[in-house]
Design a protein around this motif. Structure first.
Motif, short mmCIF file in Angstrom:
data_model
loop_
_atom_site.label_atom_id
_atom_site.label_comp_id
_atom_site.label_asym_id
_atom_site.label_seq_id
_atom_site.Cartn_x
_atom_site.Cartn_y
_atom_site.Cartn_z
N GLU A 7 0.85 -1.20 0.00
CA GLU A 7 0.00 0.00 0.00
C GLU A 7 0.88 1.25 0.00
OE1 GLU A 7 -3.35 2.19 2.80
OE2 GLU A 7 -3.12 0.00 2.89
N LEU A 8 0.68 2.09 -1.01
CA LEU A 8 1.42 3.36 -1.13
C LEU A 8 0.43 4.51 -1.13
CD1 LEU A 8 3.86 2.45 -4.08
CD2 LEU A 8 4.13 1.97 -1.65
N ARG A 9 0.71 5.49 -0.29
CA ARG A 9 -0.19 6.65 -0.17
C ARG A 9 0.62 7.93 0.03
NH1 ARG A 9 -5.60 5.82 1.57
NH2 ARG A 9 -6.15 3.63 1.93
N GLY A 10 -0.12 9.04 0.03
CA GLY A 10 0.42 10.29 0.55
C GLY A 10 1.46 10.98 -0.30
N GLY A 11 1.30 10.94 -1.62
CA GLY A 11 2.20 11.69 -2.47
C GLY A 11 3.56 11.07 -2.68
N MET A 12 3.68 9.77 -2.46
CA MET A 12 4.97 9.11 -2.66
C MET A 12 5.44 9.22 -4.11
SD MET A 12 5.14 5.55 -0.57
CE MET A 12 6.73 5.27 -1.33
N ARG A 13 6.75 9.37 -4.27
CA ARG A 13 7.38 9.29 -5.59
C ARG A 13 8.41 8.16 -5.51
NH1 ARG A 13 8.27 15.41 -7.86
NH2 ARG A 13 6.60 16.45 -6.68
N VAL A 14 8.22 7.15 -6.33
CA VAL A 14 9.08 5.97 -6.29
C VAL A 14 10.01 5.99 -7.49
CG1 VAL A 14 9.15 3.47 -6.15
CG2 VAL A 14 7.23 4.71 -5.12
N TRP A 15 11.31 5.97 -7.24
CA TRP A 15 12.31 6.10 -8.30
C TRP A 15 12.35 4.85 -9.18
CZ3 TRP A 15 11.81 10.55 -6.55
CH2 TRP A 15 12.63 11.62 -6.91
N PRO A 16 12.81 4.99 -10.43
CA PRO A 16 12.85 3.85 -11.35
C PRO A 16 13.62 2.67 -10.78
CG PRO A 16 13.29 5.89 -12.54
CD PRO A 16 13.25 6.25 -11.09
N ASP A 17 13.15 1.48 -11.16
CA ASP A 17 13.78 0.20 -10.83
C ASP A 17 13.72 -0.17 -9.35
OD1 ASP A 17 14.75 -0.40 -13.57
OD2 ASP A 17 16.03 1.34 -13.24
N THR A 18 12.91 0.55 -8.58
CA THR A 18 12.72 0.21 -7.17
C THR A 18 11.84 -1.02 -7.04
OG1 THR A 18 12.94 2.52 -6.50
CG2 THR A 18 11.84 1.05 -4.96
N VAL A 19 12.16 -1.88 -6.09
CA VAL A 19 11.34 -3.06 -5.80
C VAL A 19 10.82 -2.93 -4.37
CG1 VAL A 19 11.29 -5.57 -5.57
CG2 VAL A 19 12.66 -4.51 -7.38
N LEU A 20 9.50 -2.91 -4.21
CA LEU A 20 8.87 -2.81 -2.89
C LEU A 20 8.29 -4.16 -2.52
CD1 LEU A 20 7.07 0.63 -3.35
CD2 LEU A 20 9.24 0.18 -2.22
N PRO A 21 8.62 -4.68 -1.34
CA PRO A 21 8.23 -6.06 -0.97
C PRO A 21 6.74 -6.21 -0.75
CG PRO A 21 9.25 -4.95 0.88
CD PRO A 21 9.42 -4.03 -0.28
N ASP A 22 6.29 -7.44 -0.86
CA ASP A 22 4.88 -7.74 -0.61
C ASP A 22 4.45 -7.24 0.77
OD1 ASP A 22 5.11 -9.05 -2.98
OD2 ASP A 22 4.76 -11.06 -2.20
N GLY A 23 3.25 -6.69 0.81
CA GLY A 23 2.63 -6.35 2.08
C GLY A 23 3.18 -5.13 2.78
#
Length: 359
Positions: free
Chosen positions: A335-351
């Motif tokens: 779950e991503l909220r609140g104006g996040m900016r995620v840079w290229p090639d980032t991997v965010l884990p499950d859950g």
């Protein structure tokens, strides 16, 4: 042609778009996908629809991407000339930098990051009737405190250029579209940064030149942030912002070639689904932009977001009011909220749950 055959256009597209990172790490902001085409295509199509045939583009950051996409402009029925700015020169300096390529009597000048719906022919006609040296498009906004404002007299003549203030005397702001007499452009100093609002226009007023205003309440949005890009794209898809370049009918969703949407997925709010993008069963995509090849998994939610090219939103994940760069992988149930900016090639884990502004 209502005299538009004596008008050329200049579009200033040299900015680095730092407020739009990470999207502008690989493309200049006027080339970012917006309602299915590069943002600049919408402006160029409006310029052509107004009867202008020749456009000079003042480029700088990643300059080659403009000519690589638009070429000589023939596909838009335009004649395009590219001029590269080797150092930041501001709006006035950018105009002066392309001056030697201009031949028409009157020149329409545009900031290349503004989405607007004003009548360009009417702006030029106002300029001609007033016999103005420069004419500005001013737009009325509900809350002008965030902008400098431009008061005018009863004839529409500009009186001053005021900085931001808690109590602005008018709701009229500079909308980033001008008409210059060609001779006026030659008075702008070359080879150094020049601000039109702080130097050029005040200097003209002091000299007694006529600066006229064309004022309206047409659609207008500064596309300087990712969230303005999201909203502007949705407004184009829904027909709230006008554009001859929209590659499909207006409506709740614009689906590009090769995109696949599961039968029970819900896609609305002016969303764009890019070429080859996929939306899985039970997913919801609202008011968002999916770049080419993006994937939204089964049961995932994407709202008011940008999902970069080749990025994957895992099954059951939620991306709300966020921007994903290219090739990001958001794990299942994340779950991503609140104006996040995620840079290229980032991997965010499950859950995982993220509320910060960057990742």
């Amino acid at each position: 042609m209502d005299g538009m055959d004596t008008v050329e256009a200049v579009v200033l597209v040299g900015g680095k778009g730092t407020r739009l990172r990470p999207l502008t790490l690989s493309a200049p902001k006027p080339m970012l996908p917006t309602a299915g085409v590069p943002f600049l295509a919408h402006l160029l199509s409006r310029i052509r629809a107004a009867g202008v045939r020749r456009v000079v583009l003042g480029t700088s950051y990643l300059a080659e991407t403009f000519s690589a996409h638009f070429g000589d402009g023939a596909d838009l029925d335009l004649q395009l000339t590219y001029v590269v700015e080797t150092e930041p020169l501001g709006t006035g300096g950018g105009i002066a930098n392309v001056a030697e390529h201009l031949t028409a009597e009157h020149v329409l000048v545009f900031n290349g990051d503004v989405l607007a719906g004003t009548d360009l022919r009417a702006v030029v006609e106002t300029h001609r009737k007033a016999e103005a040296d420069v004419t500005l498009h001013l737009v009325r906004v509900p809350d002008p405190r965030a902008f400098g404002c431009v008061p005018t007299d009863e004839t529409g003549r500009v009186m001053a250029f005021l900085e931001k203030t808690p109590n602005p005397p008018t709701d009229q702001i500079n909308a980033g579209c001008y008409v210059f007499r060609r001779q006026v452009i030659d008075t702008i100093p070359r080879g150094r940064p020049v601000s039109v609002e702080r130097e050029t226009f005040p200097g003209l007023l002091a000299s007694g030149a006529r600066i006229q205003a064309y004022v309206d309440s047409a659609y207008w949005r500064d596309m300087g942030t990712p969230f303005d890009l999201i909203r502007g794209s949705a407004d184009l898809v829904r027909g709230i912002a006008p554009s001859p370049a929209l590659p499909g009918p207006t409506g709740e969703v614009l689906v590009l070639d090769g995109a696949e949407i599961a039968a029970d997925a819900v896609v609305d709010g002016g969303s764009t689904v890019g070429c080859g993008a996929r939306i899985g069963p039970g997913a919801t995509v609202t008011g968002s932009v999916l770049f080419d090849g993006a994937v939204v998994g089964a049961g995932a939610r994407v709202e008011a977001a940008i999902v970069g090219a080749g990025s994957v939103v895992g099954d059951g994940a939620a991306v709300l009011d966020c921007v994903l760069g290219d090739r990001v992988r958001v794990g299942a149930g994340c779950e991503l909220r609140g104006g996040m900016r995620v840079w290229p090639d980032t991997v965010l884990p499950d859950g995982s749950v993220r509320f910060s502004s960057d990742a």
